[in-house]
Design a protein around this motif. Structure first.
Motif, PDB file in Angstrom:
ATOM      1  N   ARG A  52       0.822  -1.219   0.000  1.00 48.21           N
ATOM      2  CA  ARG A  52       0.000   0.000   0.000  1.00 48.21           C
ATOM      3  C   ARG A  52       0.852   1.263   0.000  1.00 48.21           C
ATOM      4  NH1 ARG A  52      -4.098  -0.569   4.924  1.00 48.21           N
ATOM      5  NH2 ARG A  52      -2.080  -0.429   5.984  1.00 48.21           N
ATOM      6  N   ALA A  53       2.142   1.117   0.291  1.00 48.89           N
ATOM      7  CA  ALA A  53       3.031   2.284   0.321  1.00 48.89           C
ATOM      8  C   ALA A  53       3.401   2.711  -1.094  1.00 48.89           C
ATOM      9  CB  ALA A  53       4.294   1.951   1.118  1.00 48.89           C
ATOM     10  N   ARG A  54       3.597   3.978  -1.268  1.00 50.29           N
ATOM     11  CA  ARG A  54       3.991   4.520  -2.566  1.00 50.29           C
ATOM     12  C   ARG A  54       5.505   4.515  -2.664  1.00 50.29           C
ATOM     13  NH1 ARG A  54      -0.094   9.770  -3.273  1.00 50.29           N
ATOM     14  NH2 ARG A  54      -2.041   8.577  -3.218  1.00 50.29           N
ATOM     15  N   LEU A  77      12.145   6.477   4.297  1.00 48.10           N
ATOM     16  CA  LEU A  77      10.875   5.816   3.981  1.00 48.10           C
ATOM     17  C   LEU A  77      10.158   5.425   5.268  1.00 48.10           C
ATOM     18  CD1 LEU A  77      12.210   3.470   1.147  1.00 48.10           C
ATOM     19  CD2 LEU A  77      10.963   5.638   0.870  1.00 48.10           C
ATOM     20  N   PRO A  78       8.839   5.176   5.220  1.00 48.37           N
ATOM     21  CA  PRO A  78       8.110   4.743   6.418  1.00 48.37           C
ATOM     22  C   PRO A  78       8.744   3.496   7.021  1.00 48.37           C
ATOM     23  CG  PRO A  78       6.583   5.290   4.648  1.00 48.37           C
ATOM     24  CD  PRO A  78       7.957   5.323   4.050  1.00 48.37           C
ATOM     25  N   SER A  79       8.942   3.509   8.347  1.00 53.43           N
ATOM     26  CA  SER A  79       9.690   2.441   9.010  1.00 53.43           C
ATOM     27  C   SER A  79       9.080   1.056   8.799  1.00 53.43           C
ATOM     28  CB  SER A  79       9.786   2.728  10.517  1.00 53.43           C
ATOM     29  OG  SER A  79      10.470   3.922  10.751  1.00 53.43           O
ATOM     30  N   GLY A  80       7.763   0.938   9.004  1.00 55.31           N
ATOM     31  CA  GLY A  80       7.108  -0.364   8.903  1.00 55.31           C
ATOM     32  C   GLY A  80       7.261  -1.010   7.541  1.00 55.31           C
ATOM     33  N   PRO A  81       6.793  -0.364   6.459  1.00 52.83           N
ATOM     34  CA  PRO A  81       6.959  -0.940   5.126  1.00 52.83           C
ATOM     35  C   PRO A  81       8.420  -1.186   4.751  1.00 52.83           C
ATOM     36  CG  PRO A  81       5.328   0.812   5.087  1.00 52.83           C
ATOM     37  CD  PRO A  81       5.953   0.853   6.446  1.00 52.83           C
ATOM     38  N   THR A  82       9.323  -0.315   5.219  1.00 53.72           N
ATOM     39  CA  THR A  82      10.742  -0.491   4.914  1.00 53.72           C
ATOM     40  C   THR A  82      11.263  -1.806   5.457  1.00 53.72           C
ATOM     41  OG1 THR A  82      11.194   1.889   4.834  1.00 53.72           O
ATOM     42  CG2 THR A  82      13.049   0.443   5.334  1.00 53.72           C
ATOM     43  N   ALA A 125       9.469  -4.375   6.432  1.00 49.32           N
ATOM     44  CA  ALA A 125       8.718  -5.505   5.858  1.00 49.32           C
ATOM     45  C   ALA A 125       9.296  -5.927   4.506  1.00 49.32           C
ATOM     46  CB  ALA A 125       7.245  -5.127   5.719  1.00 49.32           C
ATOM     47  N   VAL A 126       9.534  -4.965   3.638  1.00 45.25           N
ATOM     48  CA  VAL A 126      10.106  -5.281   2.325  1.00 45.25           C
ATOM     49  C   VAL A 126      11.538  -5.787   2.478  1.00 45.25           C
ATOM     50  CG1 VAL A 126      10.777  -4.346   0.082  1.00 45.25           C
ATOM     51  CG2 VAL A 126       8.624  -3.628   1.140  1.00 45.25           C
ATOM     52  N   GLY A 127      12.313  -5.124   3.350  1.00 43.80           N
ATOM     53  CA  GLY A 127      13.689  -5.550   3.561  1.00 43.80           C
ATOM     54  C   GLY A 127      13.771  -6.963   4.106  1.00 43.80           C
ATOM     55  N   MET A 128      12.913  -7.285   5.083  1.00 42.45           N
ATOM     56  CA  MET A 128      12.937  -8.622   5.653  1.00 42.45           C
ATOM     57  C   MET A 128      12.481  -9.673   4.638  1.00 42.45           C
ATOM     58  SD  MET A 128      13.878 -10.068   8.465  1.00 42.45           S
ATOM     59  CE  MET A 128      13.791  -8.803   9.735  1.00 42.45           C
TER      60      MET A 128
END
Length: 303
Positions: free
Chosen positions: A68-70, A178-183, A185-188
């Motif tokens: 959902r993140a841009r 970038l937003p911490s949560g999505p960052t 999540a994608v990194g992991m």
């Protein structure tokens, strides 16, 4: 109620939040790493790393829903590099623990962030605090005559983990806007794609046994999902030098966790090591002037 809201939004609390997040991440990571040792006899080092990273990725994807993140193509490229480095750091560290003591592995691995701290030091006092950190880590080494017998492969894995830890700080800083949560999540998720094939190759379907999955889930939450999320919060407000020196608390917190949960009593030299490391961490924070206490964009450039 309004007084409480004002207090929570105070500049002092906002300034302290990154340091509280980093401290929480260090404690969580140490506890999780200690608990992860129970998985080694069942699935091995690579299998344990796979469970830790793979289950963390699933948890973070469910919580943050990063689709959902841009994110731009450049953002995704940066996150891919950050994630691969994170995965290799975890894999190499767990592989090192299979053949060398935890204290030695932590000491070798810490040369990565310590190098980042050194590259971003500009004043004599900063090197003093780094010296305290080095002293503390040296005292934590098990210098009992068996160091010469350390497995060279294990040491090589720990050295590789040190390199990837340094790169984790550098590339994590580059995506910290970038937003911490999505960052995370994608990194992991990228880390999981990197590490899980190694675990599957060594442990196979045993990774899917319910009892092992439950243990892996606990390890994933405590040693990956939570601390890496807190790391991203910390990276937004802490310069690399301070971040690197404060991470010297890892071996000290690990020693305390061993005392509290594993009954491992500390020697006088180990308590002295903890004191030296705490001195380095506090000193680094207190001697960071307001003008320098900003996130660095490049590890070799001043703020």
């Amino acid at each position: 109620m309004s007084s409480l809201s004002l207090h929570l939004n105070s500049p002092r609390l906002s300034a302290a939040l990154p340091y509280l997040a980093l401290t929480g991440g260090i404690v969580s990571l140490s506890l999780g790493t200690s608990f992860a040792k129970s998985l080694y006899p069942m699935v091995g080092a690579a299998g344990t790393a796979s469970l830790r990273v793979g289950l963390s990725a699933l948890i973070l994807l469910a919580i943050w829903r990063p689709w959902r993140a841009r994110l731009t193509r450049a953002d995704l490229q940066g996150l891919a590099i950050y994630g691969v480095v994170m995965g290799l750091m975890n894999l190499c560290f767990y592989m090192s623990l299979a053949t060398i003591p935890l204290g030695v592995a932590l000491a070798i691995e810490f040369t990565g962030p310590l190098t980042i701290a050194l590259l971003n030091s500009r004043k004599l006092i900063h090197f003093v605090w780094i010296g305290f950190a080095v002293l503390g880590l040296a005292l934590l080494l098990p210098l009992d005559g068996n160091v010469q017998a350390l497995d060279p492969v294990g040491c090589a894995f720990a050295a590789a983990a040190a390199l990837f830890w340094a790169l984790y700080i550098v590339f994590g800083k580059r995506v910290s806007h970038l937003p911490s949560g999505p960052t995370v999540a994608v990194g992991m998720s990228m880390a999981a794609l990197t590490v899980v094939p190694f675990g599957v190759a060594t442990a196979g379907l045993k990774l899917l046994e319910p009892s092992i999955l439950i243990l892996g889930l606990v390890v994933a939450v405590v040693s990956s999902a939570l601390p890496y999320t807190l790391d991203m919060i910390a990276l937004k407000g802490i310069p690399k030098r301070t971040f690197g020196v404060m991470l010297s608390g890892d071996p000290a917190v690990g020693a305390l966790a061993g005392l509290l949960f594993l009954g491992e009593h500390l020697s006088g030299l180990q308590w002295l090591a903890i004191a030296a490391i705490i001195t380095a961490s506090i000193g680094a924070v207190l001697t960071s002037p307001a003008g320098e206490d900003q996130p660095l964009q490049d590890p070799a450039a001043p703020a």
